[in-house]
Design a protein around this motif. Structure first.
Motif, PDB file in Angstrom:
ATOM      1  N   GLN A  27      -6.196   9.896   7.347  1.00 40.07           N
ATOM      2  CA  GLN A  27      -5.701  10.582   8.536  1.00 40.07           C
ATOM      3  C   GLN A  27      -4.266  11.068   8.328  1.00 40.07           C
ATOM      4  O   GLN A  27      -3.912  12.203   8.645  1.00 40.07           O
ATOM      5  CB  GLN A  27      -5.754   9.640   9.757  1.00 40.07           C
ATOM      6  CG  GLN A  27      -7.159   9.341  10.215  1.00 40.07           C
ATOM      7  CD  GLN A  27      -7.172   8.241  11.266  1.00 40.07           C
ATOM      8  OE1 GLN A  27      -6.549   7.202  11.075  1.00 40.07           O
ATOM      9  NE2 GLN A  27      -7.866   8.486  12.363  1.00 40.07           N
ATOM     10  N   ARG A  31       7.371   8.800   6.325  1.00 44.86           N
ATOM     11  CA  ARG A  31       7.194  10.073   7.008  1.00 44.86           C
ATOM     12  C   ARG A  31       7.404   9.920   8.514  1.00 44.86           C
ATOM     13  O   ARG A  31       8.086  10.760   9.154  1.00 44.86           O
ATOM     14  CB  ARG A  31       5.776  10.555   6.710  1.00 44.86           C
ATOM     15  CG  ARG A  31       5.562  12.019   6.947  1.00 44.86           C
ATOM     16  CD  ARG A  31       4.122  12.389   6.594  1.00 44.86           C
ATOM     17  NE  ARG A  31       3.706  13.537   7.399  1.00 44.86           N
ATOM     18  CZ  ARG A  31       4.073  14.793   7.130  1.00 44.86           C
ATOM     19  NH1 ARG A  31       4.825  15.052   6.071  1.00 44.86           N
ATOM     20  NH2 ARG A  31       3.689  15.779   7.908  1.00 44.86           N
ATOM     21  N   PHE A  55       4.129   5.726   2.263  1.00 48.28           N
ATOM     22  CA  PHE A  55       4.318   7.167   2.476  1.00 48.28           C
ATOM     23  C   PHE A  55       4.303   7.514   3.960  1.00 48.28           C
ATOM     24  O   PHE A  55       5.188   8.207   4.460  1.00 48.28           O
ATOM     25  CB  PHE A  55       3.212   7.933   1.727  1.00 48.28           C
ATOM     26  CG  PHE A  55       3.108   9.368   2.100  1.00 48.28           C
ATOM     27  CD1 PHE A  55       4.018  10.313   1.574  1.00 48.28           C
ATOM     28  CD2 PHE A  55       2.119   9.830   2.973  1.00 48.28           C
ATOM     29  CE1 PHE A  55       3.913  11.644   1.926  1.00 48.28           C
ATOM     30  CE2 PHE A  55       2.026  11.160   3.326  1.00 48.28           C
ATOM     31  CZ  PHE A  55       2.924  12.072   2.798  1.00 48.28           C
ATOM     32  N   LEU A  56       3.285   6.978   4.674  1.00 50.07           N
ATOM     33  CA  LEU A  56       3.130   7.303   6.092  1.00 50.07           C
ATOM     34  C   LEU A  56       4.286   6.754   6.913  1.00 50.07           C
ATOM     35  O   LEU A  56       4.780   7.393   7.842  1.00 50.07           O
ATOM     36  CB  LEU A  56       1.799   6.754   6.626  1.00 50.07           C
ATOM     37  CG  LEU A  56       0.541   7.435   6.049  1.00 50.07           C
ATOM     38  CD1 LEU A  56      -0.722   6.667   6.453  1.00 50.07           C
ATOM     39  CD2 LEU A  56       0.461   8.885   6.525  1.00 50.07           C
ATOM     40  N   TYR A  95      -2.583  11.685   5.481  1.00 51.96           N
ATOM     41  CA  TYR A  95      -2.395  12.785   4.531  1.00 51.96           C
ATOM     42  C   TYR A  95      -2.926  14.094   5.097  1.00 51.96           C
ATOM     43  O   TYR A  95      -2.334  15.161   4.924  1.00 51.96           O
ATOM     44  CB  TYR A  95      -3.063  12.470   3.186  1.00 51.96           C
ATOM     45  CG  TYR A  95      -2.273  11.423   2.406  1.00 51.96           C
ATOM     46  CD1 TYR A  95      -0.972  11.729   1.953  1.00 51.96           C
ATOM     47  CD2 TYR A  95      -2.803  10.177   2.124  1.00 51.96           C
ATOM     48  CE1 TYR A  95      -0.247  10.784   1.251  1.00 51.96           C
ATOM     49  CE2 TYR A  95      -2.092   9.230   1.419  1.00 51.96           C
ATOM     50  CZ  TYR A  95      -0.811   9.531   0.991  1.00 51.96           C
ATOM     51  OH  TYR A  95      -0.075   8.617   0.312  1.00 51.96           O
ATOM     52  N   ASN A 119       0.845  -1.195   0.000  1.00 51.61           N
ATOM     53  CA  ASN A 119       0.000   0.000   0.000  1.00 51.61           C
ATOM     54  C   ASN A 119       0.881   1.246   0.000  1.00 51.61           C
ATOM     55  O   ASN A 119       1.606   1.509   0.958  1.00 51.61           O
ATOM     56  CB  ASN A 119      -0.892  -0.048   1.245  1.00 51.61           C
ATOM     57  CG  ASN A 119      -1.898   1.094   1.280  1.00 51.61           C
ATOM     58  OD1 ASN A 119      -1.575   2.228   0.904  1.00 51.61           O
ATOM     59  ND2 ASN A 119      -3.101   0.792   1.724  1.00 51.61           N
ATOM     60  N   GLU A 120       0.804   2.022  -1.105  1.00 53.34           N
ATOM     61  CA  GLU A 120       1.726   3.157  -1.217  1.00 53.34           C
ATOM     62  C   GLU A 120       1.439   4.235  -0.178  1.00 53.34           C
ATOM     63  O   GLU A 120       2.322   4.968   0.237  1.00 53.34           O
ATOM     64  CB  GLU A 120       1.718   3.752  -2.628  1.00 53.34           C
ATOM     65  CG  GLU A 120       0.349   4.131  -3.137  1.00 53.34           C
ATOM     66  CD  GLU A 120       0.401   4.628  -4.597  1.00 53.34           C
ATOM     67  OE1 GLU A 120       1.424   5.210  -4.978  1.00 53.34           O
ATOM     68  OE2 GLU A 120      -0.580   4.410  -5.323  1.00 53.34           O
ATOM     69  N   ASP A 121       0.161   4.277   0.299  1.00 49.98           N
ATOM     70  CA  ASP A 121      -0.150   5.246   1.352  1.00 49.98           C
ATOM     71  C   ASP A 121       0.594   4.888   2.630  1.00 49.98           C
ATOM     72  O   ASP A 121       1.173   5.737   3.296  1.00 49.98           O
ATOM     73  CB  ASP A 121      -1.654   5.248   1.642  1.00 49.98           C
ATOM     74  CG  ASP A 121      -2.450   5.728   0.438  1.00 49.98           C
ATOM     75  OD1 ASP A 121      -1.895   6.535  -0.338  1.00 49.98           O
ATOM     76  OD2 ASP A 121      -3.607   5.270   0.266  1.00 49.98           O
ATOM     77  N   ASP A 122       0.531   3.575   2.936  1.00 48.18           N
ATOM     78  CA  ASP A 122       1.232   3.126   4.140  1.00 48.18           C
ATOM     79  C   ASP A 122       2.738   3.348   3.998  1.00 48.18           C
ATOM     80  O   ASP A 122       3.430   3.662   4.973  1.00 48.18           O
ATOM     81  CB  ASP A 122       0.926   1.647   4.428  1.00 48.18           C
ATOM     82  CG  ASP A 122      -0.434   1.488   5.126  1.00 48.18           C
ATOM     83  OD1 ASP A 122      -0.929   2.496   5.668  1.00 48.18           O
ATOM     84  OD2 ASP A 122      -0.998   0.372   5.117  1.00 48.18           O
ATOM     85  N   THR A 143      -3.553   6.420  13.891  1.00 48.06           N
ATOM     86  CA  THR A 143      -3.286   7.841  13.578  1.00 48.06           C
ATOM     87  C   THR A 143      -1.801   8.086  13.284  1.00 48.06           C
ATOM     88  O   THR A 143      -0.941   7.336  13.748  1.00 48.06           O
ATOM     89  CB  THR A 143      -3.700   8.733  14.770  1.00 48.06           C
ATOM     90  OG1 THR A 143      -2.882   8.393  15.896  1.00 48.06           O
ATOM     91  CG2 THR A 143      -5.156   8.518  15.141  1.00 48.06           C
ATOM     92  N   PRO A 144      -1.506   9.158  12.506  1.00 46.57           N
ATOM     93  CA  PRO A 144      -0.108   9.485  12.176  1.00 46.57           C
ATOM     94  C   PRO A 144       0.719   9.745  13.433  1.00 46.57           C
ATOM     95  O   PRO A 144       1.872   9.345  13.490  1.00 46.57           O
ATOM     96  CB  PRO A 144      -0.243  10.760  11.349  1.00 46.57           C
ATOM     97  CG  PRO A 144      -1.643  10.783  10.862  1.00 46.57           C
ATOM     98  CD  PRO A 144      -2.463  10.058  11.857  1.00 46.57           C
ATOM     99  N   GLU A 145       0.105  10.368  14.445  1.00 45.02           N
ATOM    100  CA  GLU A 145       0.859  10.644  15.673  1.00 45.02           C
ATOM    101  C   GLU A 145       1.303   9.353  16.339  1.00 45.02           C
ATOM    102  O   GLU A 145       2.455   9.212  16.765  1.00 45.02           O
ATOM    103  CB  GLU A 145       0.009  11.435  16.684  1.00 45.02           C
ATOM    104  CG  GLU A 145      -0.287  12.852  16.298  1.00 45.02           C
ATOM    105  CD  GLU A 145      -1.581  12.976  15.495  1.00 45.02           C
ATOM    106  OE1 GLU A 145      -2.085  11.907  15.028  1.00 45.02           O
ATOM    107  OE2 GLU A 145      -2.072  14.099  15.325  1.00 45.02           O
TER     108      GLU A 145
END
Lengths: 146, 605
Positions: B403, A22, A18-19, B405, A13-16, A122-124
């Protein structure tokens, strides 16, 4: 120092991706991060097949983040394969998945996972996890081939 | 001629013959005596008559002889013509010479040459007589008379005829008498015989022999009739019993120990299709092609030992149809001198068997159907599990991305965004957050609903401490939780109970009026052998109207905007408690706080 150790992220998953990138960046993890997008590619990378034979460009990782739900070859099967390879016996495999199913968990440990992490919502929280990873696995943990 | 009429004829003949013989013997003896007497008295009369005649002729002849008048003497002799029996007569003179003779033509040689001594003599089938002719005491000559027995014979002949006639008459009389007599004697016997024949031929015991006399035969007839009447009573009783047996719709069969059928009622005829005459004398098990459920030897053994046996057999009708019968066998040891027999009562249970068979096959079919449906259900459950697994993976991933992005946008470009744009990003972030919570709760609920669990004693107090110590919201200063120790141990499941405690406490700390510190009191009590754990809060309370609704999935009663939550928490508690064989409930009212309780089995049970 520990920054030379490579990290391999197996995540389709490219979103994962990316996250995760990051979060690791936010946690100031400086180690080179390599990403493969399916189980077959993971096996090829770790086995040095094809273009991955060049260890200059694709160094053997010290830590593998392994998703379970992967195209072609599932995470469990990749894990089982890794644990059958003599050359990879000291590679740390951390399962990083969205599943907290008891069956996935117990199977992963049975197959030889070093750790099992559920992707935080969550990103945090992901950033917290990245920090904890760096602190534990990269700074305190002793690797076998040092 | 019927065989039975032979002794009748012979009896009649014999009786008649005896009577006739007796009559004839009597007649002959009587006739013989009479004839003998007649013959003797005839001879006597003949002698007397001839002597008298000789005296008269001798007296009459004395004068002619004395006077030597031959002509007169002939004349006197000629008068003998009136006596036809006199065959010859002669007069001899004193010197013994023939003086006159009769009949005149008679040769002198046919007469005695000389007179014999006076007296009579039977001679030559006749009577000869010499009578002296005297004159003055002096014999002057002799008279000779010769008489034949023709008169005697004629008389005897007449007598014979009379005797014959009498005999004939007597015979006829005897015949008539004997007929009458034999009717009196043989009549009752023949009547008995006739009755006996009728019974033998027709089997009709209602026949009676007529009583014709009052003698011994009458007594015999009475005895015979009495015997018949008893026999008829017995016969009637037997017929009645047989009729009753025939009324039975059960097949009633009697067989001997060799298996030969001795009795076969109408029920048996109807059940098996074999008529009585066809079945009697046949081997029962052959005739009906009996299939035994256990070896016949075993059955026979039981029958001998216990006197009875009951079971089920498969037998064949005459038309070949197989029928199931329920059969009862009773061993009849028999009266003295009779062979033991087996009384068998069969009834048709084919329909019942078929129904049972149908039910069995139907049950089997249903079992198969249930198994098939269960398999399909399990398949569906498996699919659902796969589905929820898929949800946990696939649906949460895009949420994390949203969340992530939104967060990245906010932190990387937040400075260049105006307040409204930042507000939109915040809304995206919070919506994603809420959807994630929803998904997690649905997954929890389905995990509680479907999981296989083992119930075991649980230290409720320890679980409670764990939950409180790992959750900052349940600790001071955010909340005050008072536990009335010690709490009872309960029978349940760690994970499920943890889920219950967490959800109940989460609600208690969430639903409080503004600026009020949540205060929760937890205690436990024994209740009917079970354990009730109370969670009493100082929250906003629940209208009792909603007491049931709040335990349903998405059954929340307060606006989400104000208190948050997914509306699944209490549904998870309810389902988890139900899986632990417990109950959950609430006592509350608006603004009165809520007292939730869990009723669980005691840890020692």
């Amino acid at each position: 120092m520990t920054t030379h150790r490579a990290i391999l992220l197996v995540e389709d998953n490219e979103d994962d991706v990316f996250l995760m990138k990051r979060a690791l960046k936010a946690a100031r993890v400086m180690n080179p991060l390599y990403v493969v997008e399916d189980g077959q590619e993971a096996v090829d990378y770790l086995g040095g097949a094809g273009k991955f034979a060049n260890r200059e460009s694709y160094p053997l990782p010290a830590v593998v983040f392994l998703d379970l739900k992967l195209p072609l070859i599932s995470g469990h099967d990749v894990l089982a394969w890794i644990r059958r390879q003599y050359a990879l016996e000291s590679v740390v495999v951390i399962v990083l998945t969205s599943s907290n199913e008891a069956s996935d968990l117990s199977r992963s440990y049975a197959l030889g996972a070093n750790s099992y992490l559920v992707k935080p919502p969550t990103p945090e929280q992901l950033e917290e996890l990245a920090k904890a990873f760096k602190w534990y696995w990269l700074e305190y943990n002793q690797f076998a081939n040092d | 001629m019927t065989p039975g009429s032979e002794p009748k004829k012979s009896l009649q003949k014999r009786v008649r013959a005896v009577i006739l013989l007796a009559s004839v013997i009597v007649l002959f003896v009587t006739a013989g005596a009479f004839v003998t007497y007649e013959a003797v008295s005839f001879q006597y009369r003949l002698v007397r008559n001839l002597s008298t005649l000789a005296r008269v002729i001798a007296d009459n002849s004395a004068a002619p002889l004395a006077f030597d008048n031959k002509a007169v003497a002939d004349e006197i002799l000629a008068a003998l013509r009136a006596e036809p029996d006199i065959e010859a007569a002669a007069i001899y003179d004193g010197r013994g010479n023939l003086f006159a003779k009769y009949p005149p033509a008679l040769q002198p040689a046919a007469l005695p040459a000389r007179p014999g001594r006076p007296g009579y003599e039977f001679k030559n089938n006749g009577l000869v007589l010499f009578e002296p002719i005297t004159q003055e005491v002096k014999q002057i000559g002799t008279l000779y008379l010769q008489s034949s027995f023709r008169g005697l014979y004629e008389q005897l002949w007449r007598y014979g005829l009379i005797v014959l006639a009498v005999l004939c008459g007597a015979f006829i009389a005897a015949l008539i008498l004997s007929t009458l007599l034999q009717k009196r004697i043989s009549g009752p016997i023949l009547a008995l015989t006739h009755a006996a024949e009728t019974i033998t031929q027709r089997g009709d015991y209602s026949v009676r022999a007529p009583k014709l006399t009052d003698d011994e035969l009458g007594t015999l007839t009475d005895a015979f009739n009495r015997m018949l009447s008893e026999t008829q009573d017995n016969q009637d009783r037997l017929a009645e019993q047989a009729r009753l047996l025939d009324l039975s719709t059960d097949a009633i069969i009697v067989r001997d120990l060799q298996g030969t059928i001795r009795f076969w009622n109408r029920g048996a005829e109807e059940l098996y299709g074999w008529s009585q005459s066809e079945a009697l004398g046949k081997q029962k098990h052959q005739l009906l092609q009996t299939e035994f459920s256990e070896p016949l030897e075993q059955i026979t053994d039981r029958l001998q030992r216990e006197g009875r046996w009951a079971g089920e057999l498969v037998q064949r009708r005459r038309d070949g149809g197989r029928i199931h019968v329920s059969t009862r066998w009773v061993l009849d040891s028999g009266m003295a001198g009779r062979l033991p027999r087996v009384l068998i009562t069969d009834n048709d249970i084919t329909l019942r068997k078929q129904a049972e068979e149908l039910m069995r096959s139907e049950a089997k079919r249903l079992d198969a159907l249930v198994a098939q449906r269960t398999a399909r259900l399990q398949e569906t459950v498996g699919e659902l599990e796969a589905f929820s697994y898929s949800i946990s993976h696939d649906m949460r991933a895009p949420l994390r991305a949203m969340q992530g992005y939104a967060n990245a946008l906010l932190s990387d470009y937040g400075a260049s965004l105006n307040a409204e744009a930042r507000h939109y990003l915040d809304r995206i972030f919070r919506s994603a957050n809420r959807l994630d919570l929803l998904i997690q709760d649905v997954l929890s609920y389905s995990r509680v609903a479907k999981g296989q669990i083992d119930l075991q004693p649980v230290d409720f107090e320890r679980l409670l401490n764990d939950v409180i110590s790992t959750t900052p919201e349940f600790q001071e200063p955010q909340a005050r939780i008072i536990v009335e120790r010690p709490l009872h141990r309960v029978r349940g499941h760690d994970a499920y109970l943890t889920q219950c405690i967490t959800n109940l406490l989460a609600n208690a700390v969430k639903f409080v009026p503004e600026r009020v510190v949540p205060e929760i009191r937890i205690r436990s009590e024994r209740f009917n052998g079970q354990v009730r754990v109370w969670f009493e809060d100082n929250g906003i309370g629940i209208d009792p109207l909603h007491n049931e609704r709040i335990f349903q999935i998405f059954g929340q009663v307060y606006p989400e905007k104000k208190y948050g939550g997914t509306g699944i928490g209490l549904a998870i508690v309810s389902k988890a408690v139900q899986r632990m064989n417990g109950e959950v409930g609430v006592i509350s009212g608006l603004d009165k706080g809520s007292r939730f309780w869990l009723l669980l089995n005691h840890g020692d049970t």
